[in-house]
Enzyme design. Structure first.
Site, PDB file in Angstrom:
ATOM      1  CG  ASP A  51       8.993   0.995  16.517  1.00 15.69           C
ATOM      2  OD1 ASP A  51       8.034   1.770  16.694  1.00 15.69           O
ATOM      3  OD2 ASP A  51       8.934  -0.015  15.796  1.00 15.69           O
ATOM      4  CD  GLN A  69       4.183  -2.636  11.544  1.00 16.89           C
ATOM      5  OE1 GLN A  69       4.498  -1.459  11.347  1.00 16.89           O
ATOM      6  NE2 GLN A  69       3.394  -2.991  12.541  1.00 16.89           N
ATOM      7  CE  LYS A  76       3.398   1.989  12.392  1.00 21.98           C
ATOM      8  NZ  LYS A  76       4.082   0.767  12.852  1.00 21.98           N
TER       9      LYS A  76
END
Ligand code: NAP
Length: 286
Positions: free
Chosen positions: A120, A97, A53
């Site tokens: 997200d 995460q 990422k």
């Protein structure tokens, strides 16, 4: 032979588009879009995902950082980190995460993220927006699947779609997105009976179950489009999907490989979401 839907190639296109848009953003607003990733603990798979990422964010010209927290971190310490990022003007996207270390309560942390920065798309406000047909940030993996379907020129209106899996991360948002494109959607899961017959009705089959090579040729309608979200290891330890590719490929009309299908799209769509968030935040400031 089925059309092989090349996620690696499409993801590179998406990243290029985002980089171009990010350059325009920088000219217009005098700063780059900003993405902050919170990485708690020492899960090796998470470390790899976060590195990828970071690399994609750099390629897109974003500002960003990874905030590393120890394995023994408490829920309130992660919460404080998120709340501080909510306040930072240069941060447009916040990603925590998952999985979080044992003992850290995931739900309050995801709900603490400012929905405008929730790249997200897991915050209830964004989930509600998706199911209500309102604008919002959409989870990256299913939106990557939708982009692949678009690139493969699959017309979804009126088609039968079966989504295998009902997780909040993939299955459920995937179903919402297919419905938005006017497919007739069935969501299957571990308690579904007659799975092979049900799958065989699908014009579009999306597999997101986490079971290596579960979907066999006899489960697939000839000519169907098969999107394989699964990331598993086979008996030899090789990366494989939820679909038995060797068996299914000759039956399907189009299919995504693993690796090189949905996987690269997830990170590309994260970059897209960060840019979308940054634009919305700057426009609201004006
Ligand atoms: P998850 O949270 O474990 O959900 C799996 C879903 O599959 C559940 O709804 C479960 O049913 C269902 N299921 C499990 N075994 C089944 C079976 N034998 N028959 C029918 N349904 C079954 O997993 P996830 O997070 O959605 O991820 C799914 C897969 O996608 C995993 O392999 C994961 O690694 C991969 N993934 C890939 C990406 C990517 O970027 N490519 C991103 C996310 C996930 P119940 O609800 O009844 O338990």
């Amino acid at each position: 032979m089925a059309q092989r839907i090349d996620g690696k190639k499409v993801a590179a296109t998406v990243r290029r588009e985002v980089a171009q848009e990010a350059a325009r953003f920088r000219e217009r607003f005098g700063r780059a879009p900003g993405l902050s990733v919170v990485l708690a603990g020492d899960d090796p798979a998470s470390a790899v995902y976060v590195r990828n990422k970071e690399a994609a964010a750099k390629e897109c010209g974003f500002e960003g950082e990874v905030l590393r927290l120890p394995n023994e971190v408490s829920t309130s310490e992660v919460l404080d980190t998120v709340l501080a990022l909510n306040e930072r003007r240069a941060v447009d996207g916040i990603l925590v995460q998952l999985p979080l270390p044992r003992g850290v309560d995931e739900a309050p942390i995801l709900e603490a993220i400012d929905p405008r920065k929730d790249v997200d798309g897991f915050h209830v406000e964004n989930v509600g927006a998706l199911w209500s047909g309102l604008p919002g940030l959409v989870p990256c993996t299913p939106s990557g699947c939708m982009r692949l379907l678009r690139e493969a020129r699959v017309d979804l209106a009126g088609k039968r779609a079966v989504v295998l899996g009902r997780s909040n991360i993939v299955g459920k948002p995937m179903a919402a997105l297919l419905l938005r494109e006017h497919a007739t959607v069935t969501v299957a899961h571990s308690r579904t009976q007659g799975l092979p017959e049900l799958c065989r009705e699908a014009d579009v089959l999306v597999a997101a179950v986490g079971r290596a090579k579960l979907v066999k040729a006899s489960w697939v309608k000839p000519g169907a489009v098969v999107i394989d979200v699964g990331m598993n290891r086979d008996e030899q330890g090789k990366l494989c999907g939820d679909v038995d590719y060797a068996e299914v490929e000759p039956v399907a009309g189009a299919i995504t490989p693993v690796p090189g299908g949905v996987g690269p799209m997830t990170i590309a769509m994260l970059m897209q979401n960060t840019l979308t968030a940054a634009l919305a935040i700057e426009q609201a400031r004006r």
